[in-house]
Design a protein around this motif. Structure first.
Motif, mmCIF file in Angstrom:
data_model
loop_
_atom_site.group_PDB
_atom_site.id
_atom_site.type_symbol
_atom_site.label_atom_id
_atom_site.label_comp_id
_atom_site.label_asym_id
_atom_site.label_seq_id
_atom_site.Cartn_x
_atom_site.Cartn_y
_atom_site.Cartn_z
ATOM 1 N N UNK A 184 42.091 36.836 -8.130
ATOM 2 C CA UNK A 184 40.727 36.310 -8.117
ATOM 3 C C UNK A 184 39.739 37.466 -8.225
ATOM 4 N N UNK A 185 38.569 37.168 -8.801
ATOM 5 C CA UNK A 185 37.476 38.149 -8.798
ATOM 6 C C UNK A 185 36.724 37.971 -7.483
ATOM 7 N N UNK A 191 37.826 32.467 7.551
ATOM 8 C CA UNK A 191 38.391 31.590 6.529
ATOM 9 C C UNK A 191 39.838 31.220 6.843
ATOM 10 N N UNK A 192 40.127 29.934 6.743
ATOM 11 C CA UNK A 192 41.465 29.452 7.045
ATOM 12 C C UNK A 192 41.640 28.954 8.452
ATOM 13 N N UNK A 193 40.684 29.243 9.331
ATOM 14 C CA UNK A 193 40.779 28.805 10.727
ATOM 15 C C UNK A 193 39.860 27.632 11.021
ATOM 16 N N UNK A 215 38.103 22.341 3.393
ATOM 17 C CA UNK A 215 39.267 22.351 2.491
ATOM 18 C C UNK A 215 39.069 23.415 1.405
ATOM 19 N N UNK A 216 39.218 24.672 1.780
ATOM 20 C CA UNK A 216 38.834 25.770 0.899
ATOM 21 C C UNK A 216 39.645 25.807 -0.390
ATOM 22 N N UNK A 267 40.077 35.439 3.750
ATOM 23 C CA UNK A 267 39.791 34.608 2.580
ATOM 24 C C UNK A 267 40.847 34.825 1.501
ATOM 25 N N UNK A 268 41.207 36.064 1.275
ATOM 26 C CA UNK A 268 42.236 36.334 0.268
ATOM 27 C C UNK A 268 43.555 35.661 0.653
ATOM 28 N N UNK A 269 43.874 35.686 1.934
ATOM 29 C CA UNK A 269 45.137 35.081 2.392
ATOM 30 C C UNK A 269 45.141 33.563 2.193
ATOM 31 N N UNK A 270 44.024 32.902 2.526
ATOM 32 C CA UNK A 270 44.004 31.443 2.450
ATOM 33 C C UNK A 270 43.961 30.962 1.000
ATOM 34 N N UNK A 271 43.429 31.773 0.091
ATOM 35 C CA UNK A 271 43.332 31.356 -1.305
ATOM 36 C C UNK A 271 44.467 31.907 -2.166
ATOM 37 N N UNK A 272 45.352 32.688 -1.576
ATOM 38 C CA UNK A 272 46.444 33.292 -2.337
ATOM 39 C C UNK A 272 47.357 32.220 -2.930
#
Length: 281
Positions: free
Chosen positions: A1-2, A226-228, A232-233, A276-281
């Motif tokens: 992702x950018x 993010x993620x906690x 619904x990201x 954020x990077x972890x939840x959207x990976x």
């Protein structure tokens, strides 16, 4: 992702510190908060503007937007000076964005009214919609000449896609206006992400990411990493990404707006970016 982030999440950091934070987190984009006490503010000199623009360019960082605090739907005060204050501030923000190499300038609705969540839009809100559209149209020439797009954020008096769409419907199609989808505000006012995405599909610039938990019985949110939280990201990312993909953008920006300037008790921005990077990976 950018990956990008707003400097709202790192208040008081110097330009060099922000560049290093971006490098260490893997971010390649910035939303530059224009506020007193930051390295970018409305009264920054021409020399300082040039230094910021050159430093960010040399670091390979894209300025997604100058995050101004202009409120385009704010009721005018009394007297000619007060009447033109918003228009002047908007033109000044466009000029600053261009000097910094930013393709966009963020503005708020900021009508100073509660959102119109019922079936009928109250007269005062309808007038605020018209006022915001007129002001954005009035800035169109300066924006086009500077190569800058005006970005209206889902926020405050106009938190949902439905609210922003009322303003967009009254803007001249030639005016360079798009929308920032702050993912939290439509959601906390019970607009389904799929509906928000549908309403903003023709005008979306990018989405701002954050997370939190609804405070029962209210539209207020307690912020979380993010993620906690409850947003619904991933679904929202897919919706925003689908809009971008339909326009030929296969790698849309993911920008974190971490509100540490307003909530200093929050974890550092670096932690939020990692989450954020972890939840959207």
């Amino acid at each position: 992702m950018r990956l990008a982030f707003s400097t709202l999440g790192c208040p008081g950091l110097s330009l060099a510190q922000v560049v290093e934070l971006a490098r260490s987190s893997g971010a390649t984009g910035l939303e530059l908060r224009a506020a007193e006490g930051e390295f970018v503010h409305p009264n920054i000199s021409a020399k300082e503007r040039a230094v910021v623009a050159r430093t960010l360019s040399d670091a390979g960082l894209t300025v997604l937007a100058l995050a101004s605090y202009v409120r385009v739907c704010a009721a005018p005060g009394t007297g000619r000076g007060a009447t033109w204050a918003v228009e002047d501030a908007l033109r000044s923000a466009v000029e600053l964005a261009a000097d910094l190499g930013a393709a966009n300038v963020r503005v708020f609705p900021g009508a100073g009214l509660d959102p119109a969540l019922g079936d009928v839009v109250p007269p005062r809100m309808a007038e605020a919609d018209r006022l915001g559209a007129r002001r954005l149209d009035a800035a169109a020439g300066a924006a086009r000449d500077s190569g800058v797009t005006l970005l209206l954020e889902t926020h405050d008096s106009h938190p949902r896609g439905e609210d922003v769409a009322r303003i967009l419907a009254q803007i001249d199609p030639a005016t360079p206006v798009q929308v920032i989808w702050d993912l939290m505000h439509p959601w906390r006012h019970d607009e389904a992400p799929q509906r928000t995405a549908g309403l903003l599909a023709a005008s979306l610039a990018y989405a701002q990411y954050k997370d939190g938990r609804r405070i029962p019985g209210t539209n207020d949110v307690a912020l979380t990493l993010p993620g906690e939280g409850e947003l619904p990201l991933r679904t929202m990312r897919n919706l925003a990404g689908g809009i971008a993909n339909a326009r030929g953008d296969d790698d849309p920006w993911v920008s974190l707006e971490w509100e540490r300037a307003w909530h200093p008790e929050l974890p550092p921005l670096a932690d939020a970016l990692a989450a954020l990077k972890a939840v959207l990976a």
